[in-house]
Write a protein that holds these residues in place. Structure first.
Motif, PDB file in Angstrom:
ATOM      1  N   PHE A   1      -4.800   5.874  -1.031  1.00  0.00           N
ATOM      2  CA  PHE A   1      -3.956   4.703  -0.742  1.00  0.00           C
ATOM      3  C   PHE A   1      -4.365   3.556  -1.660  1.00  0.00           C
ATOM      4  N   HIS A   2      -3.379   2.807  -2.130  1.00  0.00           N
ATOM      5  CA  HIS A   2      -3.702   1.643  -2.956  1.00  0.00           C
ATOM      6  C   HIS A   2      -2.623   0.586  -2.880  1.00  0.00           C
ATOM      7  N   GLY A   3      -3.079  -0.680  -2.841  1.00  0.00           N
ATOM      8  CA  GLY A   3      -2.203  -1.848  -2.932  1.00  0.00           C
ATOM      9  C   GLY A   3      -2.955  -2.884  -3.742  1.00  0.00           C
TER      10      GLY A   3
ATOM     11  N   VAL B   1       0.838  -1.201   0.000  1.00  0.00           N
ATOM     12  CA  VAL B   1       0.000   0.000   0.000  1.00  0.00           C
ATOM     13  C   VAL B   1       0.876   1.256   0.000  1.00  0.00           C
ATOM     14  N   HIS B   2       0.538   2.181  -0.871  1.00  0.00           N
ATOM     15  CA  HIS B   2       1.178   3.497  -0.873  1.00  0.00           C
ATOM     16  C   HIS B   2       0.208   4.516  -1.472  1.00  0.00           C
ATOM     17  N   ARG B   3       0.623   5.768  -1.439  1.00  0.00           N
ATOM     18  CA  ARG B   3      -0.163   6.785  -2.158  1.00  0.00           C
ATOM     19  C   ARG B   3       0.777   7.852  -2.701  1.00  0.00           C
ATOM     20  N   HIS B   4       0.281   8.549  -3.707  1.00  0.00           N
ATOM     21  CA  HIS B   4       1.105   9.575  -4.359  1.00  0.00           C
ATOM     22  C   HIS B   4       0.189  10.584  -5.032  1.00  0.00           C
ATOM     23  N   THR B   5       0.770  11.730  -5.388  1.00  0.00           N
ATOM     24  CA  THR B   5      -0.054  12.770  -6.026  1.00  0.00           C
ATOM     25  C   THR B   5      -0.381  12.419  -7.472  1.00  0.00           C
TER      26      THR B   5
HETATM   27 FE   FE2 Z   1       0.901   3.661  -7.021  1.00  0.00          FE
END
Ligand code: FE2
Ligand code: GTQ
Length: 375
Positions: free
Chosen positions: A165-167, A124-128
């Protein structure tokens, strides 16, 4: 010699013969240009043709990647490269040969094939950066978007708007590969990238057929009365193939019954929309699906802004400028800004497309030129 053929380097220019609008080369001019360089200065008059062309002259080139080459390489990466925290994703970017080795399909768009083996988890991570996935074959992966598990199956478009957030996890016994689209190159240019690691494990490892987002937002023509504020990204994280397919089939059927709605004869197309605005699904990316009847040859169309296409089904021929490519299921091709595109369907042809059109429209830079078929 046209204005855009002028040599780029001022120092080189001062050594040669004067072009149109250029001063005579002299030792003094040579020194002036060297002093410019030393002081990190560049005169406009030597660069004007490249910086302000008569029409877009993108560095990006039309290019085609065949699925038959992409998939085995992704499979090999699956054997050799682990997926986990740090590397984050087993994604292989399609690098436009005109962009100097950068992992960018176009100056604004990232396209990659991502591969996840049975039981594997992409953390899981997130980014702009705004992102989506498009599935040309397979199933068995769920992408968990802000804690909401979203099934991925053939023909589906799945959204991961910026800062969600997405994984991803593969719950099946088969590997799965899909196409990622993001605005990484645009965000890179703008210097607007932020990134954050998420929790070490997925928030929700259940595998529902229908996501919570679809249950709230996925009913045609209906939206919840609560929380109706327009959002710049679509809250609907999955656009299912059955709906896309039905919309395209109906558009062509209506045309056959004498009712308008297609782009041109034999060419149906739909745009994926944000149900809170009716606009594009992501602020920087437009997504569409096109269906050509067998035998259809489209008009030649050039647009400001770049596109990436993936053949979903069928076979055809693509002309980008004067390049011709035969394409079949899974093949990905790039159409740079202002390069004319003609599509021809040898058999019924289905294509997914994404582009930077929302950016061009926001900048009032959008222009389209359509010419009747010559082939
Ligand atoms: Fe991503
Ligand atoms: O799946 O989260 O192709 O963050 C590039 C960056 C996929 C992803 C990519 C990403 C992802």
């Amino acid at each position: 010699m046209s204005i855009s053929d002028l040599p780029a380097s001022p120092v080189r220019l001062a050594a040669g013969t004067a072009g149109p609008g250029q001063p005579e080369p002299t030792p003094e001019l040579h020194t002036l240009y060297r002093d410019f360089e030393r002081e990190s200065l560049v005169p406009l008059w030597t660069e004007i043709g490249d910086l302000m062309p008569i029409h877009p002259r993108p560095a990006a080139l039309p290019h085609r990647w065949s699925w038959a080459s992409l998939l085995p390489l992704a499979q090999q990466a699956g054997d050799l490269v682990p997926v986990g925290r740090g590397g984050e994703r087993r994604a292989i970017a399609l690098a436009n040969p005109g962009l100097g080795g950068a992992p960018f399909a176009t100056p604004t768009l990232w396209a990659a094939i991502q591969y996840l083996g049975p039981g594997e988890v992409a953390p899981v991570h997130r980014h702009t950066q705004h992102a989506f996935r498009f599935v040309v074959e397979g199933e068995g992966v769920w992408t968990v978007v802000d804690g909401d598990p979203v099934a991925m199956r053939r023909g589906d478009l799945l959204l991961t708007p910026g800062w969600c957030f997405h994984g991803h996890h593969n719950t099946s016994t088969e590997p799965m590969a899909w196409l990622d689209g993001l605005d990484i190159p645009l965000v890179d240019t703008l210097g607007s990238a932020f990134f954050e690691f998420g929790p070490e494990t997925l928030e929700d490892t259940s595998t529902p057929a229908v996501s919570r987002a679809e249950r709230l937002w996925g009913h045609p023509g209906l939206r919840p009365v609560a929380g109706p504020r327009p959002r710049t990204s679509s809250p609907l994280s999955a656009y299912r193939w059955e709906h896309t397919d039905a919309a395209l089939a109906d558009q062509l059927a209506l045309e056959a019954e004498g009712h308008p709605g297609t782009v041109e004869p034999g060419h149906a197309a739909v745009r994926f929309t944000n149900p809170t605005t009716g606009g594009d699904v992501l602020p920087t990316i437009r997504a569409e699906f096109h269906r050509l009847r067998a035998g259809t040859v489209t008009a030649s169309r050039r647009e400001v802004g770049s596109s990436v296409w993936q053949v979903f089904d069928g076979r055809g021929t693509v002309w980008t400028g004067d390049r011709e490519h035969r394409v079949e299921r899974g093949d990905v091709f790039v159409v740079p800004s202002w390069v004319p595109l003609v599509l021809a369907a040898d058999e019924p042809l289905d294509l997914f497309r994404f582009s930077d059109a929302p950016v061009m429209e926001r900048l009032h830079a959008d222009r389209v030129l359509v010419e009747e078929p010559t082939r």
